[in-house]
Write an enzyme that holds these catalytic residues in place. Structure first.
Site, PDB file in Angstrom:
ATOM      1  N   GLU A 189       0.794  -1.237   0.000  1.00 23.55           N
ATOM      2  CA  GLU A 189       0.000   0.000   0.000  1.00 23.55           C
ATOM      3  C   GLU A 189       0.830   1.293   0.000  1.00 23.55           C
ATOM      4  OE1 GLU A 189      -2.806  -0.365   3.227  1.00 23.55           O
ATOM      5  OE2 GLU A 189      -3.743  -2.124   2.357  1.00 23.55           O
TER       6      GLU A 189
ATOM      7  N   GLU B  74      -6.128 -10.752  -1.391  1.00 25.54           N
ATOM      8  CA  GLU B  74      -6.952 -10.528  -0.185  1.00 25.54           C
ATOM      9  C   GLU B  74      -8.431 -10.450  -0.551  1.00 25.54           C
ATOM     10  OE1 GLU B  74      -5.472  -7.217   2.165  1.00 25.54           O
ATOM     11  OE2 GLU B  74      -3.387  -7.751   1.764  1.00 25.54           O
TER      12      GLU B  74
HETATM   13  C1  XIL Z   1      -6.269  -6.410   8.253  1.00 28.86           C
HETATM   14  C2  XIL Z   1      -6.591  -7.562   9.172  1.00 28.86           C
HETATM   15  O1  XIL Z   1      -7.462  -8.458   8.516  1.00 28.86           O
HETATM   16  C3  XIL Z   1      -7.217  -7.068  10.448  1.00 28.86           C
HETATM   17  O2  XIL Z   1      -7.408  -8.134  11.365  1.00 28.86           O
HETATM   18  C4  XIL Z   1      -6.328  -6.019  11.074  1.00 28.86           C
HETATM   19  O3  XIL Z   1      -6.968  -5.456  12.210  1.00 28.86           O
HETATM   20  C5  XIL Z   1      -6.000  -4.922  10.076  1.00 28.86           C
HETATM   21  O4  XIL Z   1      -5.444  -5.487   8.916  1.00 28.86           O
HETATM   22  N1  XIL Z   1      -4.980  -4.727   3.631  1.00 28.86           N
HETATM   23  C6  XIL Z   1      -3.980  -5.541   4.080  1.00 28.86           C
HETATM   24  C7  XIL Z   1      -4.223  -6.435   5.254  1.00 28.86           C
HETATM   25  O5  XIL Z   1      -2.924  -5.619   3.454  1.00 28.86           O
HETATM   26  O6  XIL Z   1      -3.067  -6.635   6.010  1.00 28.86           O
HETATM   27  C8  XIL Z   1      -5.325  -5.911   6.117  1.00 28.86           C
HETATM   28  O7  XIL Z   1      -5.587  -6.876   7.121  1.00 28.86           O
HETATM   29  C9  XIL Z   1      -6.544  -5.606   5.303  1.00 28.86           C
HETATM   30  C10 XIL Z   1      -6.260  -4.550   4.272  1.00 28.86           C
END
Ligand code: XIL
Length: 469
Positions: free
Chosen positions: A164, A269
Site C-alpha cells: 500500500e 486478499e
Molecule cells: C487487516 C486484518 O485483517 C485485520 O485483522 C487487522 O486489524 C487490520 O489489517 N490490507 C492488508 C491487510 O494488506 O493486512 C489488512 O488486514 C486488510 C487490508
C-alpha cells in the site's frame, strides 16, 4: 540449514503432488461425473496450476470446526496479521515469530503453501519505527526485512515486500518510509529481501489496483522501471477488497498488462462486501462477482493464485472497518457454504453444487420420487458435528423443488442449517429447498448442510427420503 532445504524441496514437491492428485480425480470424473463433488477449492485450483487459499489469524487456532475447513479446503494460507512489523519486531532488534510460526507450522502439516504478509507497511507498525531518525531508517528497514525473510527462508512461496505505498491518484503515500528515505525505499526493500532469500517470490501488494486506473497506472510504471533497472520484483498482488456489483470491468486486462511486464500476479486478499443484511439477490450478485474474479485470474497464465481474506463471514475484517457492511466471504457465520462458494468452485472447473459422495454408510433414498438424498458427516468433535446432504434429481425431467426427510436415531439436534429450510419435530427432520436451489435439471444436484449436536453417539439417520415437487 538442513531444515531450510528440506522445506524448500517439500514445497516444490507439494504443488506437483496436489496437481497429480487432482489430475487423477479429474480423470476419474470422465467416467464417473459424480466424483468431482469432493474436490476442494484448493484441489480444483491446483488442477489448473494455481492455488486457492485463505488468510487466517491466530485466534482461530483453537476453533475446531474452523480449522477443519481451513485445513482441508484451501491449498494456500496467508498469515493475516502476525507477520506484520508490530508483531515480529515490537521493540527494535527484538524479533518474535512465535505467533506467525504457529500458523506456518499448521499450514505445513496440512501441506498448504504459505504467502508472507507483509514486511514494509505504514499500518500495524510499532511506534518506535516512526521515531527513528531519518538517516537511520533505511538501515532499520533493511534489518527488519533481512531478519524476517531469513527467518522464514525456504518456507514461503511469496513475500508481500511493500504494501500500500500509493494513493488513489497515483502519488506516493506519505508514509514514514517515503518521508524519511524518499522514493528509493521501495527498490531498497526489494533488494534487501532478495539478498536474504534468493528463492522466495517478491511481491508489491495494494488495494484499488484491480482495474486500470490512476493508482494501478502508478504501480505499473514502478514495476516497469524496476524491471528496466534490474530491481528484483517477481509479482504484483491485487488485494481485491471489492464491493458487490462492482468488479472492475478492466480486471483481466489489468492482470494481463502486469503479466506482460514479466511479473506474476496474485489476487491476495479477496473479499466482496455488501450492505447488510444479506438478501438472496445480493448473494446471487456476489456469487457472480466471485466467479468473474476467478475467471479473470484463470484467463491469464501468469495469474498464479487467489487468496480470500479469511473464509467465513464472522472472521472477516470488513464489519469492523466498514460499518454496516459485511457478508463478504464464501462461508456464512455457521460455516455454511454460500452461493459464492459454489460460484468459485464452478469457475475453477468443479460442479456448481456438490453431487453425491460416498457416506460412511450411504443412505440414498429409494428412487421413484424423482430425487435422492445422501447424508454425510463432514466433521465431528465432542458433542458437535457438521453434515452435508446432497440432493440429486434422479429423474429424466427438471424438478422445481424438493423435500428431504429423515429421523435421527440418537437424539441428535440441528442448531443451524444452510441452503435449506428446516422444520424439526424432535428427531424427525424435514428440509425443503430455498429459492435459489429448488430447480434441478435431470441428473443435477445441490446440497445443504448443517451444524448439530449429539450426546453419546451420532448414528446415521434412518428413513432418509427425497420427494420432488
Ligand atoms: C487487516 C486484518 O485483517 C485485520 O485483522 C487487522 O486489524 C487490520 O489489517 N490490507 C492488508 C491487510 O494488506 O493486512 C489488512 O488486514 C486488510 C487490508
Amino acid at each position: 540449514m538442513d531444515r531450510t532445504s528440506h522445506r524448500r524441496r517439500r514445497t516444490a514437491g507439494l504443488i506437483a503432488g496436489a496437481v497429480a492428485a487432482v489430475t487423477a480425480l479429474t480423470a476419474g470424473v470422465l467416467t464417473a461425473p459424480a466424483a468431482s463433488a469432493d474436490a476442494t477449492l484448493g484441489q480444483l485450483a491446483a488442477a489448473k496450476g494455481r492455488y486457492f487459499g485463505s488468510a487466517t489469524d491466530n485466534p482461530t487456532l483453537s476453533d475446531v470446526p474452523y480449522q477443519q475447513i481451513l485445513g482441508s479446503e484451501f491449498g494456500q494460507i496467508t498469515v493475516g496479521n502476525t507477520m506484520k512489523w508490530m508483531y515480529t519486531e515490537p521493540t527494535q532488534g527484538q524479533f518474535d515469530y512465535t505467533q506467525a510460526e504457529a500458523i506456518v507450522d499448521r499450514a505445513e502439516a496440512n501441506d498448504q503453501l504459505v504467502r508472507g504478509h507483509t514486511l514494509v507497511w505504514h499500518n500495524q507498525l510499532p511506534g518506535w519505527v516512526s521515531n527513528v531518525p531519518a538517516d537511520r531508517l533505511l538501515g532499520v528497514m533493511r534489518d527488519h526485512i533481512t531478519n524476517e525473510v531469513a527467518h522464514f527462508k525456504g518456507r514461503l512461496i511469496h513475500w508481500d515486500v511493500v504494501n500500500e505505498a500509493f494513493e488513489e491518484n497515483g502519488s506516493r503515500r506519505q508514509s514514514v518510509f517515503q518521508q524519511k528515505i524518499g522514493d528509493g525505499y521501495i527498490a531498497e526493500a526489494f533488494k534487501a529481501a532478495r539478498a536474504a532469500d534468493p528463492n522466495v517470490k517478491l511481491y508489491y501488494n495494494d488495494y484499488n489496483i484491480e482495474g486500470v486506473n490512476a493508482k494501478s497506472d502508478a504501480v505499473y510504471n514502478m514495476v516497469k522501471s524496476f524491471k528496466q533497472q534490474g530491481v528484483p520484483i517477481d509479482g504484483v498482488g491485487l488485494q481485491a477488497h471489492l464491493i458487490v456489483g462492482q468488479v472492475p470491468a478492466t480486471l483481466q486486462q489489468n492482470i494481463q498488462r502486469f503479466a506482460d511486464l514479466g511479473v506474476d500476479v496474485a489476487i491476495t486478499e479477496l473479499d466482496i462486501r455488501m450492505d447488510l443484511p444479506r438478501t438472496t439477490a445480493k448473494d446471487t450478485q456476489q456469487a457472480e462477482d466471485y466467479g468473474k474474479v476467478v475467471r479473470a485470474c484463470l484467463a491469464v497464465s501468469r495469474c498464479v493464485g487467489m487468496t480470500i481474506w479469511d473464509f467465513a463471514d464472522h472472521h472477516s475484517w470488513i464489519p469492523s472497518v466498514f460499518p454496516g457492511q459485511g457478508a463478504a466471504l464464501l462461508y456464512d457465520e455457521n460455516f455454511g457454504k454460500k452461493p459464492a462458494y459454489y460460484a468459485v468452485a464452478a469457475a475453477l472447473g468443479g460442479t456448481s453444487s456438490p453431487s453425491p459422495s460416498p457416506s460412511p454408510s450411504p443412505s440414498p433414498s429409494p428412487g421413484g420420487d424423482g430425487c435422492t438424498a445422501s447424508y454425510k458427516v463432514t466433521s465431528q468433535w465432542q458433542n458437535g458435528f457438521t453434515a452435508d446432504v446432497t440432493v440429486r434429481n434422479s429423474g429424466t425431467a427438471a424438478i422445481d423443488g424438493w423435500t428431504v426427510t429423515w429421523t435421527f436415531p440418537d437424539g441428535q439436534r440441528i442448531s443451524n442449517l444452510w441452503n435449506g429450510d428446516l422444520t424439526a419435530d424432535g428427531s424427525s427432520v424435514t428440509v425443503r429447498n430455498v429459492g435459489y436451489n429448488g430447480r434441478l435439471g435431470a441428473g443435477a444436484s445441490t446440497s445443504f448442510g448443517f451444524q448439530g449436536s449429539y450426546t453419546s453417539s451420532n448414528g446415521t439417520p434412518t428413513g432418509i427420503a427425497c420427494a420432488a415437487a
